[in-house]
Scaffold this motif. Structure first.
Motif, mmCIF file in Angstrom:
data_model
loop_
_atom_site.group_PDB
_atom_site.id
_atom_site.type_symbol
_atom_site.label_atom_id
_atom_site.label_comp_id
_atom_site.label_asym_id
_atom_site.label_seq_id
_atom_site.Cartn_x
_atom_site.Cartn_y
_atom_site.Cartn_z
ATOM 1 N N TYR A 16 0.887 -1.159 0.000
ATOM 2 C CA TYR A 16 0.000 0.000 0.000
ATOM 3 C C TYR A 16 0.926 1.210 0.000
ATOM 4 N N LEU A 19 4.235 1.097 2.127
ATOM 5 C CA LEU A 19 4.142 0.029 3.130
ATOM 6 C C LEU A 19 4.039 -1.344 2.457
ATOM 7 N N ALA A 21 2.743 -4.759 3.032
ATOM 8 C CA ALA A 21 1.834 -5.432 3.973
ATOM 9 C C ALA A 21 2.026 -6.938 3.946
ATOM 10 N N ALA A 40 -0.665 -11.531 14.548
ATOM 11 C CA ALA A 40 -1.274 -10.437 15.299
ATOM 12 C C ALA A 40 -1.961 -9.476 14.339
ATOM 13 N N ASN A 41 -2.686 -8.501 14.896
ATOM 14 C CA ASN A 41 -3.300 -7.459 14.067
ATOM 15 C C ASN A 41 -2.241 -6.783 13.220
ATOM 16 N N GLY A 42 -2.556 -6.600 11.943
ATOM 17 C CA GLY A 42 -1.645 -5.889 11.058
ATOM 18 C C GLY A 42 -0.532 -6.745 10.480
ATOM 19 N N ALA A 43 -0.556 -8.042 10.729
ATOM 20 C CA ALA A 43 0.509 -8.927 10.242
ATOM 21 C C ALA A 43 0.429 -9.170 8.732
ATOM 22 N N GLY A 44 -0.725 -8.856 8.133
ATOM 23 C CA GLY A 44 -0.859 -9.020 6.683
ATOM 24 C C GLY A 44 -1.771 -10.163 6.272
ATOM 25 N N LYS A 45 -2.522 -10.708 7.228
ATOM 26 C CA LYS A 45 -3.381 -11.863 6.936
ATOM 27 C C LYS A 45 -4.513 -11.496 5.980
ATOM 28 N N SER A 46 -5.250 -10.430 6.324
ATOM 29 C CA SER A 46 -6.376 -10.026 5.459
ATOM 30 C C SER A 46 -5.872 -9.607 4.087
ATOM 31 N N SER A 47 -4.753 -8.933 4.054
ATOM 32 C CA SER A 47 -4.215 -8.480 2.759
ATOM 33 C C SER A 47 -3.861 -9.669 1.877
ATOM 34 N N GLU A 88 -14.026 -10.499 6.441
ATOM 35 C CA GLU A 88 -14.091 -10.201 7.868
ATOM 36 C C GLU A 88 -15.390 -9.432 8.145
ATOM 37 N N GLU A 165 -11.221 -14.536 9.517
ATOM 38 C CA GLU A 165 -11.616 -14.545 10.938
ATOM 39 C C GLU A 165 -13.083 -14.888 11.189
ATOM 40 N N GLN A 197 -7.329 -15.637 14.699
ATOM 41 C CA GLN A 197 -6.509 -15.280 15.854
ATOM 42 C C GLN A 197 -6.846 -16.199 17.013
#
Ligand code: ATP
Length: 239
Positions: A16, A19, A21, A40-47, A88, A165, A197
């Motif tokens: 992005y 960044l 991701a 963890a949050n922001g680790a790049g899973k959703s991306s 999500e 998730e 998670q």
């Protein structure tokens, strides 16, 4: 026909702006099994899921389903290739009925006769959705809405389902039920890639990939990594 097409993700990278991701993530999802992405949050899973689903364009890498290259294809083309995202937060349409929500998932499945038989099959798998098919989607409980989101994905007759998730925001008893359902869906010969998670998801997984700042820092089979303290620290976001 039984699904024999596997999903192959090779060196997937998502940016992005400046960044990064997701950085060079690779895995294979085999029909009938569950591949788990943890972090963890922001680790790049959703991306990672969004890049496979065509919601975001990867900067580099490859996504293949069977012998088809779907890298960078728009979301509607990816769905047509039988790879479906359950986003999500479920994203069901609150004001539409349960059945209308399900039919939305079948929009790319042009033949009405096969659409009707898949709908009957979804109602068999989720009797609660059949009972409530005229209720507004927004009146369902969280767990029921997750079932509806799974049902909507199944309407596209997928070979691969990407689940972001599914246990999020659910009471523990519902989490067990949702995971049991994920297992049943896989047993139909569908390849599942699941972002979670919740540590209980390890029980279901064939392969586990722990992401940190977009990179896979730990990987193995579910059996190998169950109880591994490095996985616990990934859940807690401690490095
Ligand atoms: P979460 O569980 O919180 O969704 P995640 O592991 O799924 O976390 P991503 O949502 O993939 O992580 O986010 C990875 C990184 O990319 C984070 O630093 C996030 O802030 C950033 N990011 C995600 N989406 C965008 C976007 N549309 N524009 C800019 N940055 C983004």
């Amino acid at each position: 026909a039984r699904n024999t097409r596997q999903l192959e993700v090779r060196d997937l990278t998502v940016r992005y702006g400046r960044l990064t991701a997701v950085e060079s993530v690779s895995f294979t999802a085999v029909p009938g099994t569950i591949e788990l992405l943890l972090g963890a949050n922001g680790a790049g899973k959703s991306s990672t899921l969004k890049a496979i689903a065509g919601v975001v364009r990867p900067a580099s890498g490859q996504v293949r389903i069977g012998d088809q290259d779907i890298t960078g294809k728009p979301a509607w083309r990816v769905v047509r290739s039988k790879v479906v995202l359950v986003p999500e937060g479920r994203r069901i349409v609150q004001s539409l009925s349960v059945e209308e929500n399900l039919l939305l998932g079948g929009y790319s499945n042009t033949e009405a006769s096969s659409r009707d038989s898949i709908l009957a099959d979804v109602y068999d798998l989720f009797p609660i959705l059949a009972d409530r098919r005229r209720s507004a989607g927004g009146l369902l409980s969280g767990g029921e809405q997750q079932m509806l989101a799974f049902g909507r994905a199944l309407m596209a007759d997928p070979d691969v389902i990407l689940m972001d998730e599914p246990s999020m925001g659910l009471a523990p008893v519902m989490v067990d039920k949702v995971f049991e359902t994920v297992r049943e869906i896989a047993l139909r010969g569908i390849a599942i890639v699941m972002v979670e998670q919740n540590a209980a998801a390890m029980e279901l997984a064939s392969g586990v990939h722990v992401l940190e700042q977009g990179r896979e820092v730990l990987g193995g089979t579910g059996a190998e990594l169950r109880g591994d303290p490095r996985v616990a620290s990934a859940f807690l976001g401690v490095s």
